[in-house]
Enzyme design. Structure first.
Site, PDB file in Angstrom:
ATOM      1  N   ARG A 212       0.901  -1.199   0.209  1.00  0.00           N
ATOM      2  CA  ARG A 212       0.019  -0.059   0.007  1.00  0.00           C
ATOM      3  C   ARG A 212       0.874   1.303   0.101  1.00  0.00           C
ATOM      4  O   ARG A 212       0.349   2.353  -0.722  1.00  0.00           O
ATOM      5  CB  ARG A 212      -0.952   0.011   1.413  1.00  0.00           C
ATOM      6  CG  ARG A 212      -1.843   1.178   1.621  1.00  0.00           C
ATOM      7  CD  ARG A 212      -2.893   1.072   0.724  1.00  0.00           C
ATOM      8  NE  ARG A 212      -3.728   2.124   0.690  1.00  0.00           N
ATOM      9  CZ  ARG A 212      -5.160   2.321   0.701  1.00  0.00           C
ATOM     10  NH1 ARG A 212      -5.720   1.104   0.456  1.00  0.00           N
ATOM     11  NH2 ARG A 212      -5.900   3.351   0.928  1.00  0.00           N
TER      12      ARG A 212
ATOM     13  N   HIS B 119     -17.307  15.429   1.021  1.00  0.00           N
ATOM     14  CA  HIS B 119     -17.848  14.364   1.952  1.00  0.00           C
ATOM     15  C   HIS B 119     -19.152  14.715   2.043  1.00  0.00           C
ATOM     16  O   HIS B 119     -19.525  15.604   2.310  1.00  0.00           O
ATOM     17  CB  HIS B 119     -17.233  14.051   3.418  1.00  0.00           C
ATOM     18  CG  HIS B 119     -17.791  13.104   4.170  1.00  0.00           C
ATOM     19  ND1 HIS B 119     -17.686  11.772   3.854  1.00  0.00           N
ATOM     20  CD2 HIS B 119     -18.284  13.040   5.290  1.00  0.00           C
ATOM     21  CE1 HIS B 119     -18.371  11.058   4.546  1.00  0.00           C
ATOM     22  NE2 HIS B 119     -18.744  11.902   5.659  1.00  0.00           N
TER      23      HIS B 119
END
Ligand code: GAR
Length: 201
Positions: free
Chosen positions: A66, A110
């Site tokens: 990652r 968001h």
């Protein structure tokens, strides 16, 4: 001077499209110089292609860790020398190392009114909780999940009996306007982050 925007996406890209459309007016003060994604075959990338904007894709599965993915993403972003990086429906968390390279220059939109309902399912969580008002939040990304200093918010009433899809669509309508208005002001006037407080201009 025109601000350089790099927009990161994972999906449909209606927020990206709103920014592309706004940038067509030179008075807006910003230009989308590149669109990056964590997956192929999404409508957001097609929108960038149609607008003649450079794109890049970095998939987590193509990297051994990652961390390697995160660094490759940051390298690609940095190559476009952005003044502001906009996460617009980008469904990955970026690391502290990524954020350190672009200090206070990464914003995320968001679909909830922070600090309520962080995470991947803002509209569903607001609906399940029985909230009567929800909305969208534009914030400076920090190391948490949807926890960063708030740049702008828009409130959207929840309609009795509606489902997650219709609520999210109505949130997104307000979200796009908020995003375009706020990113434009940031581009034209600059911004300053002092603890949790963000001041534009
Ligand atoms: C937007 O509502 C955005 O806030 C949300 O995904 C949607 C993307 O729509 N992002 C998140 O939930 C991130 N946690 P779009 O692809 O049509 O712009």
């Amino acid at each position: 001077m025109t601000s350089r925007l790099v927009v990161l996406v994972s999906g449909t890209g209606t927020n990206l499209q709103a920014l592309i459309d706004a940038c067509a007016d030179p008075a807006y003060g910003a230009e989308v110089v590149a669109v990056g994604a964590d997956r192929h075959g999404i409508e957001a990338l097609s929108r960038a292609d149609r607008a003649g904007i450079a794109t890049f894709v970095k998939r987590v599965v193509d990297f051994s860790t990652r961390e390697h993915w995160d660094r490759a993403m940051a390298d690609s972003v940095a190559g476009f020398e952005p003044d502001l990086i906009v996460l617009a429906g980008f469904m990955k968390l970026v690391s502290d190392d990524f954020l350190a390279r672009f200090e206070d220059r990464v914003v995320n939109t968001h679909p909830a009114l922070s600090p309520s309902f962080p995470g991947m399912n803002g509209p569903a969580d607001a609906l399940a909780y029985g909230a009567k008002v929800t909305g969208a939040t534009l914030f400076i990304v920090d190391g948490g999940v949807d926890t960063g200093p708030i740049v702008a918010q828009v409130a959207v009433p929840v309609v009795d009996g509606e489902d997650v899809e219709t609520l999210h669509e109505r949130i997104k309508a307000g979200e796009r306007t908020m995003l375009v208005d706020t990113v434009g002001r940031m581009a034209r006037e600059g911004w300053h982050v002092d603890g949790r407080l963000v001041r534009i201009g």
